[in-house]
Design a protein around this motif. Sequence first.
Motif, PDB file in Angstrom:
ATOM      1  N   GLY A 164      -1.082  -2.397  -3.035  1.00 55.90           N
ATOM      2  CA  GLY A 164      -0.071  -1.668  -2.278  1.00 55.90           C
ATOM      3  C   GLY A 164       0.139  -2.261  -0.910  1.00 55.90           C
ATOM      4  O   GLY A 164       0.949  -3.167  -0.721  1.00 55.90           O
ATOM      5  N   ASP A 165      -0.620  -1.775   0.077  1.00 52.25           N
ATOM      6  CA  ASP A 165      -0.480  -2.297   1.436  1.00 52.25           C
ATOM      7  C   ASP A 165      -1.198  -3.628   1.602  1.00 52.25           C
ATOM      8  O   ASP A 165      -0.955  -4.352   2.564  1.00 52.25           O
ATOM      9  N   LYS A 166      -2.081  -3.960   0.662  1.00 48.00           N
ATOM     10  CA  LYS A 166      -2.808  -5.217   0.718  1.00 48.00           C
ATOM     11  C   LYS A 166      -2.878  -5.844  -0.677  1.00 48.00           C
ATOM     12  O   LYS A 166      -2.740  -5.161  -1.689  1.00 48.00           O
TER      13      LYS A 166
END
Length: 316
Positions: A212-214
């Motif tokens: 997701g964010d990473k």
Amino acid sequence: MAKRTAVKARKTSQDAEGINPRQPCPCGSGKRYKACHGSGDAILDVPVARPFEGLAAECELIALREFVPSATVELPLVKADRPVTLGTVLPMAAAALVRTDGTAYVGLQVQTRSSDVSRDLARAIEWVQTAEPGDVLPVVGADPDPDPKATRLQDLLDPQVALEPTLHTDFAWWLPEDADASGEVALSLERANEAIMPTDRIGAAAYWVDAGDKAHLRWVRPEPEEKLLAALARLSARGELGLGEGSRYAGSFRAHGVLVPVWDLDPELHAREWTKGAEELGERLEAAVASLDDEPLTSEERRARDGLIGRQITLR
């Protein structure tokens, strides 16, 4: 009438086996003992710390069991009446099943805990050899008196053959072509598809995962932990521990007796853009491992190793 007094039983710092419940489980799962083989529903026999040891497929099996969401691979059985496909997870986390078209599957990610994953997989493989189309083995039953000479995965697989799994974007492979899911299977299929994180294999037991964010590289390594940490430290001291710009070594976790280093990656880049960096890092890492026999760690490298030891991570 006298007041009733509640007396809370005092917990001991160690269980009956002498193991601190807050310490890592001896089986090598990476979990605390109380959440693994120290729980009440665990099989009460000696945990096998490295269940896939001796197989060329060891690292790949660990990756498929621990964090690859949807993948399949035909097992290199030495002798079998029916081919068997290994799947990361089956409907309702079953241990094994035979599809209505006769295709046999065994699952790695199952609900039950065991002291020996290798033994459980062997029992599931033996079960599908005689199962009928449509049969399902929900769990490999607990063995209260396990036989130390029982068949294990190492007895069934060609030990020299590595695995080349096929990754899938969903779990449609659970069903034969043109088959429709219904009932519990349909619900299980829907939930499983919703939980999949995009994953790509960019090398042997090396997986790019979009969280997701990473994005991350999770790489199951075959080297003994002490040597691997020393080699990682050597590269760290040289500034050679990354895969290139946009990458950062995050830490490591243990799984089934081996160490799994993890790197944070720029999520804007496609998985295949990291393939070359992973190949070059693998070459540097192998060279660093080989150099340890002739070149002890320097003081700077030892400090780097101490820093790496403290960077343990937890998968979520």
